[in-house]
Motif scaffolding. Structure first.
Motif, PDB file in Angstrom:
ATOM      1  N   ASN B  68       5.859   4.428 -12.371  1.00 14.17           N
ATOM      2  CA  ASN B  68       4.955   3.388 -11.915  1.00 14.17           C
ATOM      3  C   ASN B  68       3.684   3.311 -12.747  1.00 14.17           C
ATOM      4  O   ASN B  68       3.195   2.247 -13.060  1.00 14.17           O
ATOM      5  N   THR B 102      12.604   1.551  -2.629  1.00 10.26           N
ATOM      6  CA  THR B 102      12.425   1.086  -4.008  1.00 10.26           C
ATOM      7  C   THR B 102      13.763   1.200  -4.725  1.00 10.26           C
ATOM      8  O   THR B 102      14.296   2.292  -4.912  1.00 10.26           O
ATOM      9  N   GLY B 122       9.474  -4.350 -10.391  1.00  7.66           N
ATOM     10  CA  GLY B 122       9.817  -3.514  -9.247  1.00  7.66           C
ATOM     11  C   GLY B 122      10.772  -4.280  -8.335  1.00  7.66           C
ATOM     12  O   GLY B 122      10.539  -5.447  -8.031  1.00  7.66           O
ATOM     13  N   PHE B 124      12.608  -4.082  -4.658  1.00  7.41           N
ATOM     14  CA  PHE B 124      12.477  -3.395  -3.370  1.00  7.41           C
ATOM     15  C   PHE B 124      13.419  -4.005  -2.332  1.00  7.41           C
ATOM     16  O   PHE B 124      13.674  -5.203  -2.352  1.00  7.41           O
ATOM     17  N   THR B 152       5.116   0.530  -5.932  1.00 16.61           N
ATOM     18  CA  THR B 152       5.651   1.115  -4.704  1.00 16.61           C
ATOM     19  C   THR B 152       5.608   0.034  -3.629  1.00 16.61           C
ATOM     20  O   THR B 152       4.875  -0.945  -3.763  1.00 16.61           O
ATOM     21  N   PRO B 153       6.378   0.201  -2.566  1.00 18.16           N
ATOM     22  CA  PRO B 153       6.386  -0.837  -1.530  1.00 18.16           C
ATOM     23  C   PRO B 153       5.001  -1.124  -0.944  1.00 18.16           C
ATOM     24  O   PRO B 153       4.728  -2.247  -0.530  1.00 18.16           O
TER      25      PRO B 153
END
Lengths: 251, 274
Positions: B68, B102, B122, B124, B152-153
């Protein structure tokens, strides 16, 4: 009584009319998806042809003494770039399989050929690169239409009973997203992000960011491929074409 | 009097027919939305994954945070897989204990011009809820170079309904295929199942079929529904197999190799609205 029947009849006519608009929009969506997937597949297949054309040039010109240009039966195109294409009618074609089932006799011919526009010297400069046109050489373009129309047929049994969404139109949220999924950036000078990752604008051996223009040996040889997928087979506006720039990395 | 009776019967018949028509149309309407979403799943995932530039095969069951951040040293992207089978499978709610998963984080080629430009991606998955059957399964695709917000979420920039997403998802499977010599993903098999509801009077349910069968939580088998399954394979054509500094396994040649050899694909330009 007669008035009541008239009201019901008018209501049904309105429903049928509105549902026609609705299903037409759905068919358009389906055609667009077909076109996009087929176009990207065609462009990828042509990229592999370009890879071979580049290999022919490199091999031919690596002999001693270097003869320059392309071997017999090959044409260098675009002029000045290291790509040698077979100069024979129908040689540079790719075939795209489409759906073909017994239930869909309209799809009996399962392959659609896409060929470089003859003669192969047909080229046009866009931006700083030279592009090769690819056009469908169809005898039955209807095959693609049939794929969408079959979908319409599948749904038509309820088209006549539509009441909901009298204003018609496909799911607008999906439409908006379909449009937003791609970010055409073929206009203007592209930027290179050198702050996040080591994109050194085409330095030799640069793994992460690629560059086309520049001194031979330090950058890639690139070619732009473009394909017209409109049913009319004519793309009158630049934005009607699918564009794909590919690079062949020097070795 | 007779005319009134006949008229009443006729209206009752017409009313019943109209009611049935409305229900059928709503079913078809929902089906068309689901078909559109299934198409979109294929085109969107194809678009982003086929442009991935550096995705390794190895994954330990979660996407590590190091990807990330990334800068200044590039880190290979990863696609989530469970166990040794190189696949991610969501067939029932218990398959992913957390609501958010993820699925992948990687860099993609994101410029049709010269030179290329990389964009972080990303992917998700927000799974359905057993306690609230009205919660759809959704796949979100976030594309951003905002280095200050990791993928990230909870922190991915733009991970909202304004980002690109696929909804109606009740089942999702992804299987990676590894390069025979290098720890890199060559292709990805995807199975997406989206759902449409039938009829106007029934409730909504987005629980996976396995949970409906098992009556997990509030996932009761009381609603009309049908599922559309879409299977497709994505070739990670731009993925870096090995960098220029590494020799090929079979030769002493030092050259960069991608999934389609020496081909590199810039971002395709698609006609607006297509």
């Amino acid at each position: 009584m007669i008035a009541m029947v008239l009201v019901v009849a008018i209501l049904l006519l309105l429903i049928i009319s509105a549902s026609g608009v609705y299903f037409e929009a759905s068919l358009k969506s389906y055609r667009n998806v077909n076109s996009r997937l087929l176009a990207l597949q065609v462009l990828q297949d042509y990229a592999e042809l370009a890879q071979k054309a580049h290999a022919v040039y490199v091999t031919y010109n690596s002999t001693v003494p270097a003869p320059g240009g392309c071997p017999v039966n090959y044409v260098q195109n675009p002029a000045g770039l290291p790509f040698c294409w077979l100069n024979q009618a129908g040689a540079d074609c790719v075939r795209i399989p489409t759906d073909s089932t017994a239930a869909n006799p309209n799809l009996a011919i399962a392959n659609v050929p896409f060929c470089l526009t003859a003669p192969v010297t047909n080229a046009q400069t866009i931006m700083d690169m030279t592009a090769l046109y690819i056009q469908p050489r169809f005898t039955r373009w209807q095959q693609l239409q049939a794929m969408g129309e079959q979908f319409l047929i599948d749904s038509s049994h309820v088209a006549r009973v539509a009441l909901h969404k009298l204003s018609g139109g496909l799911d607008q949220r999906a439409w908006a997203q379909l449009a937003a999924a791609y970010h055409p950036t073929m206009v203007g000078a592209p930027t290179n992000d050198i702050t996040l990752y080591p994109c050194n604008a085409g330095a030799s051996g640069d793994t992460y960011c690629k560059r086309c223009a520049g001194a031979p040996g330090t950058t890639m040889d690139c070619i732009n491929l473009k394909v017209c997928m409109l049913i009319s087979r004519v793309c009158p506006n630049p934005q009607d074409w699918y564009n794909q720039r590919v690079g062949v990395m020097n070795r | 009097m007779a005319a009134l009776a006949i008229g009443s019967v006729a209206m009752a018949i017409v009313g019943t027919l109209l009611s049935n028509m409305i229900e059928q149309f709503q079913t078809t309407n929902d089906r068309l939305d689901a078909e559109a979403m299934a198409n979109r799943a294929q085109t969107l995932l194809q678009n982003v994954f086929s442009q991935a530039v550096d995705v390794q095969d190895t994954n330990a069951g979660t996407i590590p945070a190091v990807i990330n951040g990334g800068a200044p040293t590039p880190q290979p992207g990863q696609i989530l897989s469970f166990g040794v089978n190189d696949n991610f499978s969501f067939k029932q709610i218990s398959d992913t204990p957390a609501a958010w998963t993820t699925l992948a984080v990687f860099q993609r080629e994101g410029n049709g011009g010269d030179p290329g430009k990389l964009t972080k991606v990303g992917v998700f998955y927000r799974r359905p809820e057993a306690t609230n059957p009205n919660t759809m399964g959704m796949i979100f695709v976030v594309q951003s170079n905002d280095a200050g917000n990791p993928m990230t979420p909870s922190t991915a920039p733009g991970l909202t309904y304004s980002s690109e997403y696929i909804d109606r998802v009740t089942l999702l499977e992804m299987t990676k295929h590894r390069h025979p010599n290098f720890d890199k993903v060559v292709s990805l098999d995807v199975h997406v199942q989206v759902r449409y509801q039938m009829g106007a009077s029934v409730g909504l349910s987005w629980c996976p079929e396995a949970d409906i069968t098992a009556a997990t939580g509030s996932c009761k088998n009381t609603v009309g529904r049908k599922n559309i399954d879409r299977y497709f394979t994505i070739l990670l054509r731009n993925n870096l197999v090995h960098p220029v500094t590494t020799n090929m396994a079979s030769t002493a040649v030092s050259s960069e190799e991608r999934v389609l050899g020496d081909l590199y694909f810039f971002q395709a330009s698609i006609p607006p609205g297509q």
